[in-house]
Scaffold this motif. Structure first.
Motif, PDB file in Angstrom:
ATOM      1  N   UNK A 203       1.050  -1.391   0.074  1.00 55.00           N
ATOM      2  CA  UNK A 203      -0.163  -0.194  -0.118  1.00 55.00           C
ATOM      3  C   UNK A 203       0.719   1.549   0.083  1.00 55.00           C
ATOM      4  N   UNK A 204       1.809   1.093   0.751  1.00 53.33           N
ATOM      5  CA  UNK A 204       3.207   2.449   0.926  1.00 53.33           C
ATOM      6  C   UNK A 204       3.342   2.340  -0.627  1.00 53.33           C
ATOM      7  N   UNK A 205       4.342   1.087  -0.754  1.00 55.08           N
ATOM      8  CA  UNK A 205       5.238   1.521  -1.838  1.00 55.08           C
ATOM      9  C   UNK A 205       4.131   2.413  -3.303  1.00 55.08           C
ATOM     10  N   UNK A 211      -2.112  11.924   2.280  1.00 58.27           N
ATOM     11  CA  UNK A 211      -2.588  13.257   3.793  1.00 58.27           C
ATOM     12  C   UNK A 211      -2.438  12.127   5.336  1.00 58.27           C
ATOM     13  N   UNK A 212      -1.869  13.256   5.620  1.00 58.83           N
ATOM     14  CA  UNK A 212      -1.474  12.345   6.869  1.00 58.83           C
ATOM     15  C   UNK A 212      -1.848  12.535   7.941  1.00 58.83           C
ATOM     16  N   UNK A 236      -8.430   3.142   1.096  1.00 61.19           N
ATOM     17  CA  UNK A 236      -7.264   3.727   1.082  1.00 61.19           C
ATOM     18  C   UNK A 236      -7.520   4.697   2.026  1.00 61.19           C
ATOM     19  N   UNK A 237      -8.530   4.025   3.754  1.00 60.43           N
ATOM     20  CA  UNK A 237      -7.927   5.635   4.360  1.00 60.43           C
ATOM     21  C   UNK A 237      -8.015   4.913   5.460  1.00 60.43           C
ATOM     22  N   UNK A 256      -4.459   8.332   8.081  1.00 63.86           N
ATOM     23  CA  UNK A 256      -3.900   8.292   6.621  1.00 63.86           C
ATOM     24  C   UNK A 256      -4.922   7.852   5.218  1.00 63.86           C
ATOM     25  N   UNK A 257      -4.339   8.264   4.820  1.00 71.00           N
ATOM     26  CA  UNK A 257      -5.389   8.376   3.366  1.00 71.00           C
ATOM     27  C   UNK A 257      -4.074   8.677   2.021  1.00 71.00           C
TER      28      UNK A 257
END
Length: 260
Positions: A203-205, A211-212, A236-237, A256-257
């Protein structure tokens, strides 16, 4: 003008702190792009250097038995810069609101386009009484930087995150040597790394835009165990909360979005 972090006061007082450097190997992930926790690290270092430049750094505040404590932060990433890409970090105080002093940040690319924008709010704390002070007496002597705000005041400002009842325990972390900063508590950047480690790495890659939002609520000291709770709001959130095991007290809340 670029500033010198090795000698923050060397070139005189600056309203906006600015440094330019390439993205190095140690701050990227498998996608070859800058990580979210590294963004927080960049902003932390810029804020510290600028505070020293303005005469309100760690040693200056200690003389008054006061300290800056990060309370909330919002980071909006429009594009994650790549390995070896040159970027410019900008950091600036932006006045105050009630008990909070405000500091904004930007990362710009080589074409001066803003690719990351952020806002932080800080408390000034009396270290003897462990109580927040009104910041006006300190902030009134700092540049206000009108017209240079990184975030839109109404739609993108730092918010207070409410407690959620749908969170499930996802991890636990004991505060060890590498978690702690000069003040003896878990550093604000480490919280971001704890949160990143909960998620599926892919998900992070794959995230291009982020938006955090995070609220720092209570310090975590050496040896304390924090239970980290988590829930997907949608695909995604995600919502997070860290609770100190000893007393159940919330140490932080975050959302985190992610998007491509």
């Amino acid at each position: 003008m670029n500033c010198d972090a090795a000698n923050p006061k060397g070139a005189g007082i600056v309203n906006v702190w600015q440094e330019t450097f390439p993205i190095r190997f140690g701050v990227i992930d498998k996608s070859d792009r800058l990580t979210l926790d590294a963004i927080f690290q960049f902003f932390q270092e810029a804020a510290i250097s600028h505070a020293e430049n303005l005469g309100v750094g760690r040693e200056d505040m200690a003389k008054a038995v006061q300290a800056w404590i990060l309370s909330r932060m919002t980071v909006i990433v429009e594009r994650r810069p790549n390995y070896r890409e040159p970027v410019t970090i900008r950091s600036m105080p932006c006045g105050c609101q009630k008990l909070f002093a405000i500091r904004d940040y930007e990362i710009k690319d080589k074409d001066e386009r803003s690719i990351v924008s952020a806002r932080s709010t800080w408390l000034i704390v009396d270290m003897e009484k462990r109580r927040p002070l009104r910041p006006q007496s300190v902030v009134e002597n700092l540049p206000v930087n009108e017209g240079l705000r990184a975030l839109n005041e109404e739609t993108e400002s730092v918010t207070e995150l409410e407690k959620r009842n749908d969170l499930q325990k996802a991890a636990e972390r004991k505060a060890l040597y590498t978690d702690l900063d000069y003040n003896g508590h878990v550093n604000n950047v480490r919280y971001i790394q704890w949160i990143e480690d909960i998620l599926d790495p892919h998900l992070l890659f794959n995230a291009g835009k982020i938006r955090f939002d995070i609220n720092y609520l209570n310090e975590i000291l050496e040896g304390e165990v924090t239970d980290i709770f988590y829930a997907p709001i949608n695909d995604k959130t995600f919502a997070f909360e860290g609770r100190k095991r000893e007393n159940g007290q919330a140490a932080f809340r975050a959302e985190l979005r992610l998007s491509c």
